[in-house]
Design a protein around this motif. Structure first.
Motif, PDB file in Angstrom:
ATOM      1  N   PHE A   1       0.822  -1.206   0.000  1.00 32.74           N
ATOM      2  CA  PHE A   1       0.000   0.000   0.000  1.00 32.74           C
ATOM      3  C   PHE A   1       0.859   1.260   0.000  1.00 32.74           C
ATOM      4  CE2 PHE A   1      -2.223   3.141   2.847  1.00 32.74           C
ATOM      5  CZ  PHE A   1      -3.020   3.674   1.853  1.00 32.74           C
TER       6      PHE A   1
ATOM      7  N   SER B   1       1.774   2.640  -3.271  1.00 34.97           N
ATOM      8  CA  SER B   1       0.720   3.200  -4.111  1.00 34.97           C
ATOM      9  C   SER B   1       0.389   4.641  -3.764  1.00 34.97           C
ATOM     10  CB  SER B   1      -0.551   2.345  -3.988  1.00 34.97           C
ATOM     11  OG  SER B   1      -1.053   2.356  -2.664  1.00 34.97           O
ATOM     12  N   PHE B   2       1.128   5.252  -2.834  1.00 36.70           N
ATOM     13  CA  PHE B   2       0.885   6.650  -2.501  1.00 36.70           C
ATOM     14  C   PHE B   2       1.214   7.538  -3.695  1.00 36.70           C
ATOM     15  CE2 PHE B   2       1.376   6.218   2.372  1.00 36.70           C
ATOM     16  CZ  PHE B   2       0.017   6.004   2.483  1.00 36.70           C
ATOM     17  N   GLY B   3       0.440   8.624  -3.819  1.00 32.69           N
ATOM     18  CA  GLY B   3       0.683   9.568  -4.892  1.00 32.69           C
ATOM     19  C   GLY B   3       1.755  10.583  -4.522  1.00 32.69           C
TER      20      GLY B   3
ATOM     21  N   CYS C   1      -5.094  13.812   0.654  1.00 35.58           N
ATOM     22  CA  CYS C   1      -5.031  13.514  -0.781  1.00 35.58           C
ATOM     23  C   CYS C   1      -4.646  14.771  -1.545  1.00 35.58           C
ATOM     24  CB  CYS C   1      -6.362  12.949  -1.282  1.00 35.58           C
ATOM     25  SG  CYS C   1      -7.698  14.167  -1.392  1.00 35.58           S
TER      26      CYS C   1
ATOM     27  N   GLU D   1      -5.346  11.220  -5.409  1.00 36.20           N
ATOM     28  CA  GLU D   1      -4.399  10.209  -4.944  1.00 36.20           C
ATOM     29  C   GLU D   1      -4.119  10.394  -3.456  1.00 36.20           C
ATOM     30  OE1 GLU D   1      -1.702   9.457  -8.916  1.00 36.20           O
ATOM     31  OE2 GLU D   1      -1.126  11.052  -7.542  1.00 36.20           O
ATOM     32  N   LEU D   2      -4.030   9.289  -2.742  1.00 39.58           N
ATOM     33  CA  LEU D   2      -3.772   9.333  -1.305  1.00 39.58           C
ATOM     34  C   LEU D   2      -2.309   9.669  -1.049  1.00 39.58           C
ATOM     35  CD1 LEU D   2      -5.787   6.196  -0.109  1.00 39.58           C
ATOM     36  CD2 LEU D   2      -6.485   8.594  -0.036  1.00 39.58           C
TER      37      LEU D   2
ATOM     38  N   LEU E   1      -8.073   0.302   0.924  1.00 39.47           N
ATOM     39  CA  LEU E   1      -7.276   1.452   0.501  1.00 39.47           C
ATOM     40  C   LEU E   1      -6.474   1.131  -0.756  1.00 39.47           C
ATOM     41  CD1 LEU E   1      -6.019   2.602   4.022  1.00 39.47           C
ATOM     42  CD2 LEU E   1      -7.725   3.753   2.607  1.00 39.47           C
TER      43      LEU E   1
ATOM     44  N   TYR F   1      -8.813   1.181  -3.785  1.00 38.55           N
ATOM     45  CA  TYR F   1      -9.086   2.542  -4.245  1.00 38.55           C
ATOM     46  C   TYR F   1      -7.883   3.120  -4.991  1.00 38.55           C
ATOM     47  CZ  TYR F   1      -9.461   7.587  -4.185  1.00 38.55           C
ATOM     48  OH  TYR F   1      -9.454   8.905  -4.566  1.00 38.55           O
ATOM     49  N   SER F   2      -6.682   2.902  -4.458  1.00 37.83           N
ATOM     50  CA  SER F   2      -5.485   3.470  -5.086  1.00 37.83           C
ATOM     51  C   SER F   2      -5.264   2.933  -6.489  1.00 37.83           C
ATOM     52  CB  SER F   2      -4.248   3.183  -4.211  1.00 37.83           C
ATOM     53  OG  SER F   2      -4.401   3.742  -2.919  1.00 37.83           O
ATOM     54  N   ARG F   3      -5.793   1.734  -6.769  1.00 37.15           N
ATOM     55  CA  ARG F   3      -5.595   1.126  -8.086  1.00 37.15           C
ATOM     56  C   ARG F   3      -6.718   1.453  -9.057  1.00 37.15           C
ATOM     57  NH1 ARG F   3      -1.650  -2.602  -8.290  1.00 37.15           N
ATOM     58  NH2 ARG F   3      -2.563  -3.383 -10.203  1.00 37.15           N
TER      59      ARG F   3
ATOM     60  N   LYS G   1     -10.171   8.528 -10.522  1.00 38.68           N
ATOM     61  CA  LYS G   1     -10.420   8.970  -9.155  1.00 38.68           C
ATOM     62  C   LYS G   1     -11.023  10.372  -9.185  1.00 38.68           C
ATOM     63  CE  LYS G   1      -6.359   6.484  -7.372  1.00 38.68           C
ATOM     64  NZ  LYS G   1      -5.854   6.041  -8.705  1.00 38.68           N
TER      65      LYS G   1
END
Length: 304
Positions: free
Chosen positions: A106, A109-111, A161, A166-167, A281, A284-286, A290
């Motif tokens: 996870f 996958s952070f932006g 975000c 993006e998270l 989470l 959602y990130s994938r 968004k």
């Protein structure tokens, strides 16, 4: 994204992980905490990447209950993809083994920060209020809290975000946690480089916090004012516009709860609660699309 594409990405990630072993202890309720005898860590026919794929794919599906998804899509229709899938009760026992790997996956996958960020929190109820005194699974962790929608018993999920949905940061606190303290804790750890402006609701109003972020981290915190407050500094039209666009993080929370299903009251283990939350989470990130303030390019149209 198909389940095959998801598995290939997760399996490539698992190949980069160093070998480690998860030490399992006997799951215990608070009154059984003294019983920490190790249990058998039997090998399983499923690889770690297969366990992670099944857990993430559930949150990308339209199923509301994991048991229905597993017994239907995996044991019945997915035998060709997962020929060694065990029965449902055994798979639930295997879920804690994937927690550490899911957390690392996870974080990948952070932006990236764009200079415009939005922060907010949402409740995660673990039971109804009338069952709060008899609830045992999260007796030592959950707490009674209050939001603008009323009282609840559970946790608070804090989200940050960017303007593309993006998270950037996620934090979990008891239900009575202070939103301002959670945001200050993020900057104290300094895990990510955040710059520019952060827009929040009235729950983050704090002159001390705003001054600290501006002087120490060079980040401007903008919130709406209460009715009995006077504006000491003129608000720029650009900042007022972004404050009106703060609903983007509300859309993110709505998708996390209604599509990725991060909240339900059927948890029987704190570890499986964390597995469910992290997988939601990740799902959602994938998502390819968004909530975003930047208009996405559509198909070209020919005009006669």
């Amino acid at each position: 994204m198909t389940i095959l594409e998801l598995f290939c990405d997760v399996d490539d990630f698992c190949q980069t992980l160093p070998p480690f072993q998860v030490v399992l202890t006997r799951p215990a309720l608070p009154e059984q905490a003294s019983d920490s005898r190790p249990i058998r860590n039997r090998p399983t026919g499923l690889h770690l990447s297969e366990i992670m794929t099944i857990l993430i794919a559930f949150h990308q599906s339209s199923y509301r209950q994991f048991k229905a998804y597993y017994t239907t899509e995996i044991l019945k229709h997915g035998r060709a993809d997962f020929p060694k899938a065990p029965k449902y009760s055994r798979f639930v026992e295997l879920m804690p083994r994937a927690l550490l790997s899911l957390v690392i996956y996870f974080y990948r996958s952070f932006g990236a920060c764009t200079g415009i960020s939005f922060v907010d929190s949402t409740k995660l109820e673990v039971c109804r209020l009338k069952r709060m005194n008899t609830h045992r699974v999260f007796k030592e962790d959950a707490a009674l809290g209050k939001t603008s929608m009323g009282w609840f018993y559970g946790f608070k999920l804090h989200l940050l975000c960017n303007d593309t949905g993006e998270l950037l940061w996620v934090s979990l606190t008891p239900g009575n946690g202070d939103d301002r303290a959670a945001l200050r804790d993020f900057f104290q750890h300094d895990l990510f480089s955040l710059f520019g402006k952060v827009f929040a609701d009235r729950g983050y109003i704090s002159q001390a916090l705003a001054t600290e972020l501006l002087n120490e981290h060079h980040v401007a915190l903008h919130t709406r004012l209460r009715k009995n407050m006077k504006c000491a500094v003129p608000v720029l039209s650009e900042d007022a516009l972004f404050l009106r666009k703060r609903a983007i993080i509300e859309s993110v929370i709505d998708q996390l709860k209604n599509i990725s299903q991060i909240e339900h009251s059927r948890h029987r283990s704190p570890v499986n609660f964390m597995v469910n939350l992290v997988c939601g989470l990740i799902a959602y990130s994938r998502q390819p699309k968004k909530p975003s303030l930047i208009p996405q390019a559509g198909p070209l149209k020919l005009v006669a």
